[in-house]
Each structure stands twice: as structure tokens, then as C-alpha cells.
Scaffold this motif. Structure first.
Motif, PDB file in Angstrom:
ATOM      1  N   ASP A   1      11.372  76.651  11.248  1.00 44.89           N
ATOM      2  CA  ASP A   1      10.806  75.736  10.258  1.00 44.89           C
ATOM      3  C   ASP A   1      10.018  74.616  10.934  1.00 44.89           C
ATOM      4  OD1 ASP A   1      11.831  77.114   8.061  1.00 44.89           O
ATOM      5  OD2 ASP A   1      13.723  76.017   8.115  1.00 44.89           O
TER       6      ASP A   1
ATOM      7  N   TYR B   1       9.180  71.056  -5.864  1.00 44.07           N
ATOM      8  CA  TYR B   1       8.362  72.029  -5.137  1.00 44.07           C
ATOM      9  C   TYR B   1       7.567  71.277  -4.070  1.00 44.07           C
ATOM     10  CZ  TYR B   1       9.576  74.863  -9.187  1.00 44.07           C
ATOM     11  OH  TYR B   1      10.278  75.532 -10.168  1.00 44.07           O
TER      12      TYR B   1
ATOM     13  N   LEU C   1      11.635  72.620   6.200  1.00 45.13           N
ATOM     14  CA  LEU C   1      10.198  72.682   6.437  1.00 45.13           C
ATOM     15  C   LEU C   1       9.494  71.471   5.831  1.00 45.13           C
ATOM     16  CD1 LEU C   1       7.567  73.948   7.327  1.00 45.13           C
ATOM     17  CD2 LEU C   1       7.655  75.445   5.310  1.00 45.13           C
ATOM     18  N   ALA C   2       9.856  71.110   4.601  1.00 43.89           N
ATOM     19  CA  ALA C   2       9.231  69.961   3.953  1.00 43.89           C
ATOM     20  C   ALA C   2       9.511  68.678   4.727  1.00 43.89           C
ATOM     21  CB  ALA C   2       9.734  69.835   2.519  1.00 43.89           C
TER      22      ALA C   2
ATOM     23  N   THR D   1       6.787  75.957  12.225  1.00 45.95           N
ATOM     24  CA  THR D   1       5.829  76.149  11.141  1.00 45.95           C
ATOM     25  C   THR D   1       5.119  74.834  10.818  1.00 45.95           C
ATOM     26  OG1 THR D   1       7.112  77.958  10.173  1.00 45.95           O
ATOM     27  CG2 THR D   1       5.559  76.831   8.719  1.00 45.95           C
TER      28      THR D   1
ATOM     29  N   GLN E   1      11.634  63.408  -2.033  1.00 47.93           N
ATOM     30  CA  GLN E   1      11.525  64.859  -2.108  1.00 47.93           C
ATOM     31  C   GLN E   1      11.334  65.314  -3.547  1.00 47.93           C
ATOM     32  OE1 GLN E   1      14.330  66.980   0.123  1.00 47.93           O
ATOM     33  NE2 GLN E   1      13.471  68.974  -0.378  1.00 47.93           N
TER      34      GLN E   1
ATOM     35  N   THR F   1      18.415  73.287   3.388  1.00 47.80           N
ATOM     36  CA  THR F   1      17.905  74.641   3.171  1.00 47.80           C
ATOM     37  C   THR F   1      16.629  74.814   3.988  1.00 47.80           C
ATOM     38  OG1 THR F   1      16.504  74.000   1.305  1.00 47.80           O
ATOM     39  CG2 THR F   1      18.793  74.599   0.804  1.00 47.80           C
ATOM     40  N   ASP F   2      16.193  76.056   4.151  1.00 45.80           N
ATOM     41  CA  ASP F   2      14.966  76.313   4.907  1.00 45.80           C
ATOM     42  C   ASP F   2      13.774  75.603   4.272  1.00 45.80           C
ATOM     43  OD1 ASP F   2      16.277  77.841   6.747  1.00 45.80           O
ATOM     44  OD2 ASP F   2      15.697  79.775   5.887  1.00 45.80           O
ATOM     45  N   GLU F   3      13.676  75.645   2.937  1.00 41.79           N
ATOM     46  CA  GLU F   3      12.552  75.006   2.258  1.00 41.79           C
ATOM     47  C   GLU F   3      12.555  73.500   2.486  1.00 41.79           C
ATOM     48  OE1 GLU F   3      10.498  75.336  -2.115  1.00 41.79           O
ATOM     49  OE2 GLU F   3      12.650  74.876  -2.061  1.00 41.79           O
ATOM     50  N   ASP F   4      13.729  72.889   2.391  1.00 42.14           N
ATOM     51  CA  ASP F   4      13.821  71.447   2.593  1.00 42.14           C
ATOM     52  C   ASP F   4      13.587  71.070   4.051  1.00 42.14           C
ATOM     53  OD1 ASP F   4      14.295  71.026  -0.057  1.00 42.14           O
ATOM     54  OD2 ASP F   4      16.455  70.719   0.137  1.00 42.14           O
TER      55      ASP F   4
END
Length: 268
Positions: free
Chosen positions: A113, A231, A200-201, A116, A228, A195-198
Motif C-alpha cells: 500500500d 470513498y 493506502l488513503a 502504491t 477520512q 484496512t488496505d483501503e484505509d
């Protein structure tokens, strides 16, 4: 951090978890400013830093054009006592903490992450990964930042956040050379429990700070929005417009420290 104190990047909050992000609080900024002031005093005499000057724009930012005219939030970013937090030597070297156990999938997902996020920002500023932390300009640590009390300006009461998932801070130092020059180094602590999404963000957001955006956007559609959202947005045109304007501003970072100055500013 210097005076005037930049708008302190504060917590990113969502309904599920309070205080998703904290960059640096007011008191940390003041502490850094005090330490820098004491260094500059030396033996009781104020010592000047290199004069404020503007570096040439990095090629990617020089070529960047926003056809949508999205605007920016440059007014939310203020300089420090060493000017804007501009990098002048490229590529910017990035070290990401690695797992000692290659089978640690959660750790490796965290690394992926962060990588990325580095790749995304690399489209606008040259970044490269390095193998050793001592080589890095920006150092990533996989750890939850310690809780720190912050002052609520309205209530004048100290508040302790329930949790913090990220913190970015920097230090100014003398980089050897002939002559040596003023430089800075960032450390970013990023929690392993998102989480992976969080993750990365958060990494995208924190890296934006480390690349020079020492402030926050007021719009949810920007990566540097302080709270945050459901999406998480990608890096926006407004983020890059802001970054480009920052790199057009004067700074003391990256400029030579003359011999008569450095002997008092950084005594052996």
C-alpha cells in the motif's frame, strides 16, 4: 516548527473511528520552533540561516497543466522558519520498513500500500526506493503513533485522542558538502491495523505532507482533506496545483550554509 505556526494538520475523523489521522499538533510545532531557536542562538548570538531563494521547478511539475482549472488550496499552506518544505535534490529517497518474516502477509500488504502511494506521487515528483533507512529522505515506519494530548482552542482543555493511525514530522539538519547546505528529513509513522483501503488513503495523504503540502484541503475530493471519507479520493488536480505553487515559493532548504554561518549554527 517555526513562527508563524502553519495551520496544524489535525485529525482525520470518520463516524467509525475518531481521530483517524494526526500529523503534528500545536505543541509539537512550538517545541520544534523552540529547539530550532535555541540552536540558532548558539553562544547567545542570533545566527542567520541561508537566505530565502527559489529553486527551479522539477520537470514533472513544470510540465503540469490543469485543463479543468480546478484551483488550489495554497492559502491553507504556510511556510516554516526555513521557508516552504521544498525538496531540491531528486529523486527523493524513500525507505519503507520491511518484514523480517517474508511470510508475514499483513506486513507485506502494508508495504504494498505504501509503495502504491509512492508510485502515485512519483508521477509528479521523482521518488526512488532505497534499501537502508540511513539513505532515506523520507522514512516510513510500520507503527501506531503514540497518543499525544492536544489543546482545544475553544475550551482551552487538553484532549487525548482515542487512537491515531498516522503521524508525519520532520527535522532540519546540515547535509555535508562543499559547502554544506540546509536539508530536512521526514519520518512517517503509519499504523499496521487499518484496512488496505484505509492504509493506502493514509499513505497517500501523509506522503503529500512529506512532499511539501504542510496543510490541508477544505474539500473532500482532495487527497489532503483532513478527515477520512467513505470513498477515499485519488490525488486530485487541486492537490497538484497546490504542490506546484509550493515549489514556486522561496525556501532556505537546499541552499548553502556559508562557512562563517555553519561554524556557529552547527558547532562541532
Amino acid at each position: 516548527m517555526p513562527h508563524p505556526v502553519p495551520p496544524s494538520p489535525r485529525h482525520r475523523v470518520n463516524p467509525r473511528t475518531k481521530f483517524k489521522y494526526l500529523i503534528t499538533g500545536k505543541w509539537r510545532l512550538i517545541a520544534i520552533a523552540v529547539c530550532l531557536f535555541l540552536i540558532l542562538l548558539g553562544k547567545g548570538q542570533a545566527t542567520p540561516l541561508p537566505p530565502l531563494q527559489t529553486h527551479p521547478l522539477p520537470p514533472q511539475l513544470a510540465q503540469w497543466e490543469d485543463s479543468s482549472n480546478s484551483g488550489d488550496y495554497f492559502d491553507r499552506v504556510q511556510p516554516t522558519s526555513v521557508g516552504y518544505l521544498v525538496w531540491s535534490e531528486f529523486p527523493i529517497k524513500v525507505y519503507i520498513e520491511r518484514p523480517t518474516n517474508p511470510r508475514d502477509r499483513r506486513f507485506q500488504a502494508w508495504v504494498n500500500d505504501v509503495q502504491t502511494a509512492v508510485a502515485e506521487w512519483n508521477d509528479y515528483l521523482p521518488l526512488t526506493l532505497v534499501e537502508q533507512p540511513e539513505q532515506a529522505d523520507i522514512l516510513w515506519e510500520r507503527v501506531r503513533p503514540p497518543l499525544r494530548a492536544t489543546l482545544n482552542r475553544e475550551t482551552r482543555q487538553f484532549e487525548i485522542p482515542i487512537a491515531r493511525n498516522a503521524e508525519a514530522n520532520y527535522k532540519v539538519y546540515r547535509r555535508p558538502g562543499t559547502p554544506p547546505h540546509l536539508a530536512h528529513r521526514f519520518t512517517i509513522q503509519l499504523s499496521p491495523s487499518q484496512t488496505d483501503e484505509d492504509t493506502l488513503a493514509t499513505a497517500r495523504h501523509e506522503l503529500g505532507h512529506a512532499l511539501g503540502i504542510w496543510g490541508h484541503s477544505p474539500l473532500k475530493t482532495d487527497a489532503l482533506y483532513p478527515t477520512q471519507v467513505r470513498y477515499p479520493p485519488p490525488i486530485s488536480a487541486r492537490d497538484i496545483n497546490t504542490l506546484k505553487k509550493i515549489y514556486q515559493q522561496p525556501t532556505r532548504l537546499g541552499w548553502a550554509i556559508e562557512s562563517d554561518i555553519q561554524s556557529r549554527l552547527f558547532p562541532r
